[in-house]
Write a protein that holds these residues in place. Structure first.
Motif, PDB file in Angstrom:
ATOM      1  N   ARG A 190       7.492 -10.107  10.379  1.00 57.70           N
ATOM      2  CA  ARG A 190       6.542  -9.316  11.509  1.00 57.70           C
ATOM      3  C   ARG A 190       6.569  -7.876  10.888  1.00 57.70           C
ATOM      4  NH1 ARG A 190       8.803 -11.691  17.340  1.00 57.70           N
ATOM      5  NH2 ARG A 190       8.212 -13.739  17.020  1.00 57.70           N
ATOM      6  N   MET A 191       5.611  -7.134  11.307  1.00 50.30           N
ATOM      7  CA  MET A 191       5.352  -5.973  11.019  1.00 50.30           C
ATOM      8  C   MET A 191       6.378  -5.130  11.752  1.00 50.30           C
ATOM      9  SD  MET A 191       2.877  -6.242   9.107  1.00 50.30           S
ATOM     10  CE  MET A 191       2.001  -5.091   8.543  1.00 50.30           C
ATOM     11  N   LYS A 192       7.147  -3.995  10.947  1.00 49.49           N
ATOM     12  CA  LYS A 192       8.287  -3.263  11.519  1.00 49.49           C
ATOM     13  C   LYS A 192       8.006  -1.781  11.968  1.00 49.49           C
ATOM     14  CE  LYS A 192      11.330  -6.726  11.053  1.00 49.49           C
ATOM     15  NZ  LYS A 192      10.435  -7.508  10.388  1.00 49.49           N
ATOM     16  N   ILE A 193       6.755  -1.536  11.510  1.00 55.34           N
ATOM     17  CA  ILE A 193       6.573  -0.038  12.003  1.00 55.34           C
ATOM     18  C   ILE A 193       4.785  -0.079  12.679  1.00 55.34           C
ATOM     19  CG2 ILE A 193       7.734   0.889   9.965  1.00 55.34           C
ATOM     20  CD1 ILE A 193       5.207   1.334   8.789  1.00 55.34           C
ATOM     21  N   PRO A 194       4.691   1.098  13.564  1.00 52.08           N
ATOM     22  CA  PRO A 194       3.435   0.873  14.239  1.00 52.08           C
ATOM     23  C   PRO A 194       2.202   1.082  13.398  1.00 52.08           C
ATOM     24  CG  PRO A 194       4.723   2.700  14.912  1.00 52.08           C
ATOM     25  CD  PRO A 194       5.546   2.091  13.827  1.00 52.08           C
ATOM     26  N   GLU A 195       1.199   0.547  13.628  1.00 50.72           N
ATOM     27  CA  GLU A 195       0.099   0.030  12.844  1.00 50.72           C
ATOM     28  C   GLU A 195      -0.537   1.280  12.200  1.00 50.72           C
ATOM     29  OE1 GLU A 195      -4.658  -1.743  13.682  1.00 50.72           O
ATOM     30  OE2 GLU A 195      -3.256  -1.632  15.372  1.00 50.72           O
ATOM     31  N   ASN A 196      -0.644   2.508  12.946  1.00 49.27           N
ATOM     32  CA  ASN A 196      -1.357   3.611  12.532  1.00 49.27           C
ATOM     33  C   ASN A 196      -0.290   4.184  11.355  1.00 49.27           C
ATOM     34  OD1 ASN A 196      -3.536   3.510  13.955  1.00 49.27           O
ATOM     35  ND2 ASN A 196      -2.684   5.056  15.564  1.00 49.27           N
ATOM     36  N   GLU A 197       0.900   3.972  11.513  1.00 48.76           N
ATOM     37  CA  GLU A 197       1.896   4.504  10.371  1.00 48.76           C
ATOM     38  C   GLU A 197       1.825   3.858   9.154  1.00 48.76           C
ATOM     39  OE1 GLU A 197       6.519   5.291  10.000  1.00 48.76           O
ATOM     40  OE2 GLU A 197       5.792   5.044  12.007  1.00 48.76           O
ATOM     41  N   TYR A 198       1.596   2.065   9.291  1.00 48.25           N
ATOM     42  CA  TYR A 198       1.507   1.395   8.012  1.00 48.25           C
ATOM     43  C   TYR A 198      -0.016   1.745   7.493  1.00 48.25           C
ATOM     44  CZ  TYR A 198       0.231  -2.282   5.291  1.00 48.25           C
ATOM     45  OH  TYR A 198      -0.463  -3.086   4.275  1.00 48.25           O
ATOM     46  N   PHE A 199      -1.046   1.768   7.974  1.00 50.88           N
ATOM     47  CA  PHE A 199      -2.256   2.080   7.330  1.00 50.88           C
ATOM     48  C   PHE A 199      -2.689   3.400   6.607  1.00 50.88           C
ATOM     49  CE2 PHE A 199      -3.732  -1.943   9.731  1.00 50.88           C
ATOM     50  CZ  PHE A 199      -4.195  -2.441   8.680  1.00 50.88           C
ATOM     51  N   ALA A 200      -1.809   4.378   7.655  1.00 49.50           N
ATOM     52  CA  ALA A 200      -1.730   5.779   7.002  1.00 49.50           C
ATOM     53  C   ALA A 200      -1.409   5.877   5.569  1.00 49.50           C
ATOM     54  CB  ALA A 200      -0.958   6.507   7.966  1.00 49.50           C
ATOM     55  N   TYR A 201      -0.431   5.026   5.403  1.00 51.25           N
ATOM     56  CA  TYR A 201      -0.073   4.913   3.627  1.00 51.25           C
ATOM     57  C   TYR A 201      -1.091   3.748   2.968  1.00 51.25           C
ATOM     58  CZ  TYR A 201       2.505   3.665  -0.471  1.00 51.25           C
ATOM     59  OH  TYR A 201       2.781   3.278  -1.640  1.00 51.25           O
ATOM     60  N   ALA A 202      -1.074   2.704   3.513  1.00 49.26           N
ATOM     61  CA  ALA A 202      -1.830   1.590   2.831  1.00 49.26           C
ATOM     62  C   ALA A 202      -3.240   1.791   2.311  1.00 49.26           C
ATOM     63  CB  ALA A 202      -1.585   0.343   3.653  1.00 49.26           C
ATOM     64  N   ILE A 203      -3.985   2.319   3.384  1.00 53.69           N
ATOM     65  CA  ILE A 203      -5.563   2.753   3.048  1.00 53.69           C
ATOM     66  C   ILE A 203      -5.676   3.480   1.754  1.00 53.69           C
ATOM     67  CG2 ILE A 203      -7.601   3.411   3.965  1.00 53.69           C
ATOM     68  CD1 ILE A 203      -6.976   2.086   6.588  1.00 53.69           C
ATOM     69  N   PRO A 204      -5.072   4.658   2.050  1.00 54.37           N
ATOM     70  CA  PRO A 204      -5.369   5.705   0.943  1.00 54.37           C
ATOM     71  C   PRO A 204      -4.480   5.350  -0.638  1.00 54.37           C
ATOM     72  CG  PRO A 204      -3.662   6.692   2.604  1.00 54.37           C
ATOM     73  CD  PRO A 204      -4.334   5.391   3.065  1.00 54.37           C
ATOM     74  N   ALA A 205      -3.304   4.695  -0.196  1.00 60.40           N
ATOM     75  CA  ALA A 205      -3.042   4.002  -1.594  1.00 60.40           C
ATOM     76  C   ALA A 205      -3.800   2.811  -2.284  1.00 60.40           C
ATOM     77  CB  ALA A 205      -1.351   3.366  -1.125  1.00 60.40           C
ATOM     78  N   VAL A 206      -4.311   1.947  -1.492  1.00 60.23           N
ATOM     79  CA  VAL A 206      -5.169   0.961  -2.143  1.00 60.23           C
ATOM     80  C   VAL A 206      -6.436   1.545  -2.625  1.00 60.23           C
ATOM     81  CG1 VAL A 206      -6.545  -1.140  -1.524  1.00 60.23           C
ATOM     82  CG2 VAL A 206      -4.119  -0.989  -0.606  1.00 60.23           C
ATOM     83  N   LEU A 207      -7.087   2.597  -1.795  1.00 54.62           N
ATOM     84  CA  LEU A 207      -8.168   3.139  -2.198  1.00 54.62           C
ATOM     85  C   LEU A 207      -8.052   4.127  -3.482  1.00 54.62           C
ATOM     86  CD1 LEU A 207      -9.784   4.274   1.110  1.00 54.62           C
ATOM     87  CD2 LEU A 207     -10.539   2.216  -0.335  1.00 54.62           C
ATOM     88  N   SER A 208      -6.823   4.690  -3.499  1.00 57.65           N
ATOM     89  CA  SER A 208      -6.468   5.401  -4.649  1.00 57.65           C
ATOM     90  C   SER A 208      -6.436   4.567  -5.845  1.00 57.65           C
ATOM     91  CB  SER A 208      -5.241   6.090  -4.672  1.00 57.65           C
ATOM     92  OG  SER A 208      -5.199   7.147  -3.533  1.00 57.65           O
ATOM     93  N   PHE A 209      -5.844   3.403  -6.032  1.00 57.44           N
ATOM     94  CA  PHE A 209      -5.818   2.233  -6.668  1.00 57.44           C
ATOM     95  C   PHE A 209      -7.201   1.967  -7.132  1.00 57.44           C
ATOM     96  CE2 PHE A 209      -5.760  -2.209  -8.209  1.00 57.44           C
ATOM     97  CZ  PHE A 209      -4.972  -2.121  -9.207  1.00 57.44           C
ATOM     98  N   ILE A 210      -7.973   1.677  -6.410  1.00 61.08           N
ATOM     99  CA  ILE A 210      -9.413   1.071  -6.439  1.00 61.08           C
ATOM    100  C   ILE A 210     -10.304   2.256  -7.429  1.00 61.08           C
ATOM    101  CG2 ILE A 210     -11.654   0.316  -5.634  1.00 61.08           C
ATOM    102  CD1 ILE A 210      -9.827  -0.998  -3.710  1.00 61.08           C
ATOM    103  N   ILE A 211     -10.043   3.387  -7.045  1.00 56.78           N
ATOM    104  CA  ILE A 211     -10.616   4.413  -7.471  1.00 56.78           C
ATOM    105  C   ILE A 211     -10.287   4.784  -9.000  1.00 56.78           C
ATOM    106  CG2 ILE A 211     -10.836   7.103  -7.631  1.00 56.78           C
ATOM    107  CD1 ILE A 211     -10.664   6.943  -4.546  1.00 56.78           C
ATOM    108  N   GLY A 212      -9.053   4.897  -9.308  1.00 56.12           N
ATOM    109  CA  GLY A 212      -8.396   4.668 -10.747  1.00 56.12           C
ATOM    110  C   GLY A 212      -8.962   3.685 -11.477  1.00 56.12           C
ATOM    111  N   LEU A 213      -9.159   2.428 -10.876  1.00 63.83           N
ATOM    112  CA  LEU A 213      -9.561   1.331 -11.537  1.00 63.83           C
ATOM    113  C   LEU A 213     -11.026   1.351 -12.050  1.00 63.83           C
ATOM    114  CD1 LEU A 213      -8.342  -1.531 -12.374  1.00 63.83           C
ATOM    115  CD2 LEU A 213      -9.301  -2.236 -10.221  1.00 63.83           C
TER     116      LEU A 213
END
Length: 432
Positions: free
Chosen positions: A61-84
């Protein structure tokens, strides 16, 4: 659903549509990398945060609040895609010049069959060597797919026998060890190459997509049960079919009761939340030390770095995630997880951008060299069929990239004349 879940799902759908549109035109390595990232770090977590977590074991199960998780996951994945995609005009490295490949195959009609033979021999013999050397033979075993691609793109007629042999071999090996990632990935790449050859239309692509979704869902539902049964009932299609029938009679493969618990198989976000729950509150940030070990494991042979990280190191995984794995269970921290535990949120996003940019530059090299060696873009499938799986350990992903690129470099270095077009003018005259 919160706005963060909606946003992540919209990004995923957009990227999937880009991939869907690209099938039949190119070998869409970049879009496939993005699709798998979105699937495992956006779609899976969104489902878990919006009701599916109650069907999972507490560990998954997810161990931290949704906003906290996506605050990292969304910019991190988008950063990867932009670099790609940065400055990747025409998706450099993914387009195949079919006319040149056809010329090449006509000049070297036996070469596709050599690739097939070498690939099959390497796959059979890889198990007789130590891990590092076995991995080289494992890579060479993928040459059979290059041979198949040459026959598909360069031949005048459809050749079902090589396709049957190559796909049959990967089905057999997947059933033998209960690991199906390679099977699913190569099926996608084979479909993309056939799409380039026959210019699949929307209807064909929709039909293929539907078949693949059913196929992938069945495998995801069954692989855990199948692995547990290999020891007692033996590996093979008969065992798989028997277990599939039993599972379908009990709950139904596509019932909600069966599908809901399996969301964890596409949700690697739960590992990220465990890492973010552990670092830095319980374990301090690595500040690059763990990343140094990853690069050491990826770039140095064991003879030069005898103490380098091992693949599937459960102690490393437990240290940073806090999850204790049972014997025989293996999980990876993922590139997203390694980026965070080393550099935090901002530094992790920067690292993911650089990782995407490095993949981008590798594809550009294949594009540039492909002008001289026209079959080289086909080898991007060999280089990236493992790195497109974001759930895997970063040291293994980078190790695969380094070894596969070095292998291809050596192959071209000692066979330049073989892999370049030699009879351009004469071929054109004969054609006219």
């Amino acid at each position: 659903m919160s706005w963060t879940s909606y946003f992540s799902v919209l990004i995923s759908l957009h990227h999937f549509l880009l991939f869907f549109d690209a099938v039949g035109k190119i070998i869409p390595v970049r879009y496939l990398l993005g699709v798998f990232m979105c699937l495992q770090f956006f779609i899976g977590p969104s489902l878990s945060y919006n009701g599916f977590d109650e069907y999972q074991y507490i560990v998954y199960r997810m161990k931290i609040p949704e906003n906290e998780y996506f605050a990292y996951a969304i910019p991190a994945v988008l950063s990867f895609i932009i670099g790609l995609h940065l400055n990747s005009k025409g998706l450099a490295g993914e387009s195949v010049d079919q006319e040149k490949v056809t010329k090449f195959v006509n000049e070297n009609p036996k070469l596709p069959y050599y690739f097939l033979a070498i690939g099959f021999v390497a796959s059979i013999t890889s198990g007789f060597f130590s891990s590092d050397l076995a991995f080289v033979f494992y890579l060479i075993g993928s040459f059979k797919f290059i041979g198949l691609f040459l026959l598909v793109l360069g031949g005048k007629y459809l050749k079902p026998l090589p396709l049957t042999l190559v796909i049959g071999s990967i089905v057999s090996s997947s059933l033998g060890d209960g690991m199906f990632h390679d099977l699913l990935t190569w099926v996608i790449f084979v479909a993309c190459v056939y799409g380039v050859r026959y210019r699949f239309g929307v209807n064909i692509k929709l039909m293929g997509l539907g078949i693949f979704i059913v196929f992938a869902t069945v495998i995801q539902q069954m692989k855990g049960i199948y692995r547990e049964s290999i020891g007692s009932e033996g590996a093979g299609i008969e065992t798989f079919g028997k277990l599939l029938e039993q599972q379908n009679e009990q709950n139904g493969i596509f019932s909600f009761e069966s599908l809901a618990p399996s969301v964890t198989r596409i949700n690697q976000g739960f590992i990220i939340t465990n890492i973010m729950n552990t670092v830095p509150d319980k374990v301090p940030f690595s500040n690059g030390e763990e990343m140094r070990q990853i690069f050491e494991a990826a770039f140095l042979p064991r003879i030069l770095a005898p103490n380098k990280l091992n693949a599937g190191d459960r102690e490393v995984f437990t240290k940073w995630s806090g999850i204790k794995l049972r014997a025989g269970t293996s999980m990876g921290l993922s590139s997203l997880g390694d980026a965070y535990l080393n550099f935090g949120v901002l530094g992790g996003c920067i690292f993911m951008f650089l990782l995407g940019l490095s993949y981008n530059n590798i594809l550009k090299v294949f594009h540039n060299q492909g002008k001289t060696y026209p079959i080289l873009p086909l080898f991007t499938t060999l280089v990236f069929y493992y790195p497109i799986r974001p759930d895997c350990e970063l040291q293994t992903i980078l190790g695969h990239l380094v070894k596969s690129c070095f292998l291809i470099y050596v192959m071209i270095l000692f066979s330049k004349d073989m892999f370049s077009l030699k009879k351009k003018e004469s071929f054109l005259k004969e054609t006219i």
